[in-house]
Write a protein that holds these residues in place. Structure first.
Motif, mmCIF file in Angstrom:
data_model
loop_
_atom_site.group_PDB
_atom_site.id
_atom_site.type_symbol
_atom_site.label_atom_id
_atom_site.label_comp_id
_atom_site.label_asym_id
_atom_site.label_seq_id
_atom_site.Cartn_x
_atom_site.Cartn_y
_atom_site.Cartn_z
ATOM 1 N N ILE A 93 0.846 -1.186 0.000
ATOM 2 C CA ILE A 93 0.000 0.000 0.000
ATOM 3 C C ILE A 93 0.883 1.238 0.000
ATOM 4 O O ILE A 93 1.783 1.378 0.836
ATOM 5 N N SER A 95 0.838 5.521 -0.103
ATOM 6 C CA SER A 95 0.031 6.721 0.115
ATOM 7 C C SER A 95 0.711 7.922 -0.513
ATOM 8 O O SER A 95 1.927 7.930 -0.728
ATOM 9 N N LYS A 96 -0.087 8.953 -0.790
ATOM 10 C CA LYS A 96 0.435 10.132 -1.468
ATOM 11 C C LYS A 96 1.179 11.032 -0.489
ATOM 12 O O LYS A 96 0.693 11.343 0.596
ATOM 13 N N PHE A 101 4.122 8.953 -4.471
ATOM 14 C CA PHE A 101 3.491 7.930 -3.650
ATOM 15 C C PHE A 101 4.593 7.111 -2.981
ATOM 16 O O PHE A 101 5.519 6.650 -3.650
ATOM 17 N N GLU A 104 3.742 2.523 2.452
ATOM 18 C CA GLU A 104 3.319 2.614 3.841
ATOM 19 C C GLU A 104 3.412 1.274 4.564
ATOM 20 O O GLU A 104 3.842 1.204 5.707
ATOM 21 N N TYR A 129 -6.785 4.250 5.663
ATOM 22 C CA TYR A 129 -6.393 5.156 4.576
ATOM 23 C C TYR A 129 -7.563 6.002 4.079
ATOM 24 O O TYR A 129 -7.439 6.655 3.045
ATOM 25 N N GLN A 132 -7.670 9.573 1.971
ATOM 26 C CA GLN A 132 -6.395 9.720 1.279
ATOM 27 C C GLN A 132 -6.503 9.232 -0.163
ATOM 28 O O GLN A 132 -7.474 8.578 -0.557
ATOM 29 N N ILE A 134 -4.411 6.689 -2.634
ATOM 30 C CA ILE A 134 -3.443 5.610 -2.494
ATOM 31 C C ILE A 134 -3.248 4.896 -3.826
ATOM 32 O O ILE A 134 -4.015 5.082 -4.774
ATOM 33 N N LYS A 135 -2.210 4.099 -3.883
ATOM 34 C CA LYS A 135 -2.026 3.112 -4.930
ATOM 35 C C LYS A 135 -1.776 1.762 -4.270
ATOM 36 O O LYS A 135 -1.315 1.694 -3.121
#
Length: 202
Positions: A93, A95-96, A101, A104, A129, A132, A134-135
């Protein structure tokens, strides 16, 4: 605890249309392609196999940006079939952070009772998350065996309607060997407290 997937959906793809544009899934390593052979539900799925320039047998794919800004308890769900070593599949995972990115956390994907090449629904809580962008990355170390790979289908992020087990043993099962979300049902077996009962959580 189990859930249905009839709640609010924030993102979904069955790979029925070409994986491009804002819905692009990016191959990080290995050979990835939309394929009829990878279909678990519908006509197409997404398959990743070892190949290309990576001699380690690593396959890794990255999702498009997933916006969780309007979510409360987002849950990632997908249908998967894995022909990989038991402990070699990770959900990563990201996060920006500014314009980038960053990673996390990593979560193990396959449970101890998973049998290779078994079709199964998978779900992961993304509640930490919410709010937020995310990718997601799915990564597996396949080794050098030719027939190993990952098959994905029906990827979605939704607000599931939760259920709470009040007794007995509960599991998700599919009708006629199919594990699509439309065919999933809850099956009860006697447990230590007798036959299972189930209440919705409001």
């Amino acid at each position: 605890v189990a859930w249905d997937f009839e709640g609010v959906s924030y993102y979904e793809t069955g790979f029925e249309e070409d994986v491009g544009g804002e819905n692009r899934w990016t191959a990080i390593s290995g050979n990835w392609d939309r394929s009829i052979d990878a279909a678990i539900e519908g006509r197409y799925g997404y398959v990743g196999k070892a190949g290309g320039e990576d001699a380690r047998g690593i396959v890794e794919v990255e999702s498009p940006v997933l916006d969780l800004s309007d979510t409360r308890n987002p849950t990632l769900g997908f249908l998967g079939r894995f022909d990989v070593p038991q402990n070699q599949v990770e959900l990563i995972i990201l996060s920006k952070d500014g314009d980038a990115f960053v990673e996390e956390e990593r979560r193990s994907v396959l449970p101890a009772d998973y049998e290779r090449r078994e079709v199964r629904p998978f779900a992961f809580d993304l509640g930490s998350y919410r709010g937020q962008e995310i990718k997601l990355r799915l990564r597996a170390a396949l080794g050098i065996e030719d027939l190993r790979g990952i098959w994905l289908d029906d990827v979605h992020i939704a607000e599931p309607a939760p259920f709470q087990s009040l007794g007995g043993l509960w599991k998700l099962a599919g009708a006629a060997g199919r594990f699509d979300t439309a065919g999933l049902r809850l099956v009860s077996r006697p447990g230590l407290r007798g036959f299972g009962t189930l209440n919705t959580v409001r």
